[in-house]
Design an enzyme around this catalytic site. Structure first.
Site, PDB file in Angstrom:
ATOM      1  CG  ASN A   1      36.773  43.810  45.254  1.00  0.00           C
ATOM      2  OD1 ASN A   1      37.205  42.701  44.950  1.00  0.00           O
ATOM      3  ND2 ASN A   1      36.104  44.575  44.412  1.00  0.00           N
TER       4      ASN A   1
ATOM      5  CG  HIS B   1      36.939  48.415  49.212  1.00  0.00           C
ATOM      6  ND1 HIS B   1      37.795  48.825  48.216  1.00  0.00           N
ATOM      7  CD2 HIS B   1      35.820  48.022  48.574  1.00  0.00           C
ATOM      8  CE1 HIS B   1      37.221  48.685  47.043  1.00  0.00           C
ATOM      9  NE2 HIS B   1      36.032  48.206  47.235  1.00  0.00           N
TER      10      HIS B   1
ATOM     11  CB  CYS C   1      36.065  53.534  54.170  1.00  0.00           C
ATOM     12  SG  CYS C   1      35.465  53.560  55.872  1.00  0.00           S
TER      13      CYS C   1
END
Length: 383
Positions: free
Chosen positions: A289, A291, A326
């Site tokens: 995804n 991240h 993040c």
């Protein structure tokens, strides 16, 4: 010899067949259009061979007209005077399903899967790490979605979610460990889902020792949906809710709601005992995804835990509260404060720690966490 795109499947069969290099065998296979090439490449005209261990459950081998499949171990049986060996491979999707090794139980409300603890999944004390446990929980969850028939083209997303460009993101995880498995142990994981409020989904897990059937780990988590392009949280659409609701099971993995509900206090420069800076995500830390994989945060949290705690204690509980995504370009700081122990020297009966992962530049919070620890010789004595 030029092999077809499916020739890697031959290598598995070849590894299951011990053969001498004699001649005059007919080999029939539906692995590849290049049957003659398969004869020469895999069997070399063997006149006798030995089957050992287990043939893959989705591959049949027919020897002189008798089928031997993966439903039973064939041991060290040797076949001499072989005239025909037929290797039959099932459909690719059937093979993938079999390799998952999971199954539904309790009227398809619970998904069960077994795993063996590999050498690369253990720490210095030869037992599974918290990261290993979290990875196994995540793998079971994804296979649950796939096996249910709901999977779309996203990473664990359902078909209706994929149509709406939605993905699942975890907001909270709580894990309690009674015992860490050792290298070579087999564990059995049960997982199920239920609603979490109006716009969330709860997923629970139980890990058992396969041999004793003792519960060694319990875990619960909360998930919400996010638009994969805008990166904004979204309400669960009615169409998605209709997909997942038939699988909801009103069961809690922790009795009396004992899932560490207390608020995790925010750490600051003044309240932290240790601050570790300069933690940079790598490309391999990213998930499908785009991240950072939520399991990767555990390693960064432990960067600010004193070495003597890591050496002499086992983590018996971890609670993670995810607050922000993040990306690979971010640089992080890991903060830890220790309770009930001097962070450098003292060993006590138990330790509780509070943690924070934050952006190094603007100090925006990424993950708050709390961990509990017991000396290594005491973890198996827990009730």
């Amino acid at each position: 010899m030029t092999t077809s795109a499916k020739s890697t499947s031959f290598d598995y069969v070849k590894s299951q067949l011990f053969h001498s290099r004699k001649k005059n065998i007919e080999v029939v296979s539906n692995f590849s259009p290049s049957v003659n090439g398969f004869n020469k490449n895999c069997f070399d005209g063997s006149k006798s061979f030995r089957l050992y261990n287990r043939i893959h459950p989705n591959i049949d081998v027919v020897v002189n007209g008798k089928k031997i499949n993966g439903s039973a171990s064939v041991g060290e049986t040797s076949y001499v005077g072989l005239k025909k060996c037929e290797v039959i491979k099932y459909k690719e999707e059937d093979l993938a399903q079999t390799c998952m090794l999971g199954k539904f139980v309790e009227g398809r409300f619970v998904y069960k899967q077994t795993f063996i603890i590999r050498s690369y999944e253990i720490g210095p004390d030869k037992t599974a790490t918290m990261e290993t446990l979290m990875n196994l929980l995540q793998e079971t969850a994804l296979n649950h979605v796939t096996s249910s028939g709901l999977a779309g083209n996203g990473f664990g997303a359902t078909r209706e979610m994929s149509l709406r460009k939605l993905i699942w993101v975890v907001t909270r995880v709580h894990v309690q460990v009674n015992k860490y498995s050792s290298w070579g142990d087999v564990v059995e994981i049960d997982t199920w889902v239920d609603a979490a409020g109006k716009n969330g989904m709860r997923r629970d897990w139980i890990i058992r020792d396969y041999r004793t059937q003792n519960v060694i780990t319990r875990a619960t988590s909360t998930w919400v949906t996010m638009n994969r392009e805008t990166r904004r949280l979204s309400k669960i659409p009615d169409e998605v809710r209709q997909e997942v609701e038939p699988f909801y099971l009103n069961r809690y993995v922790f009795a009396n709601g004992d899932d560490d509900p207390d608020k995790i206090n925010k750490l600051t420069d003044d309240t932290a005992d240790i601050i570790q800076s300069g933690l940079a995500p790598r490309w391999n830390d990213m998930d499908a995804n785009q991240h950072v994989n939520n399991v990767k945060y555990i390693g960064w949290i432990l960067e600010s835990v004193p070495l003597n705690v890591l050496q002499d204690y086992d983590m018996t509980s971890m609670t993670l509260e995810y607050r922000r995504e993040c990306r690979q370009a971010n640089v992080l700081e890991s903060l830890t404060t220790m309770k009930n122990a001097d962070p450098l020297t003292t060993i006590t009966k138990d330790i509780e720690s509070t943690h924070l992962l934050r952006m190094q530049d603007d100090r925006a919070e990424i993950v708050r966490a709390r961990t509990k620890w017991l000396p290594k010789n005491m973890i198996d004595q827990q009730p």
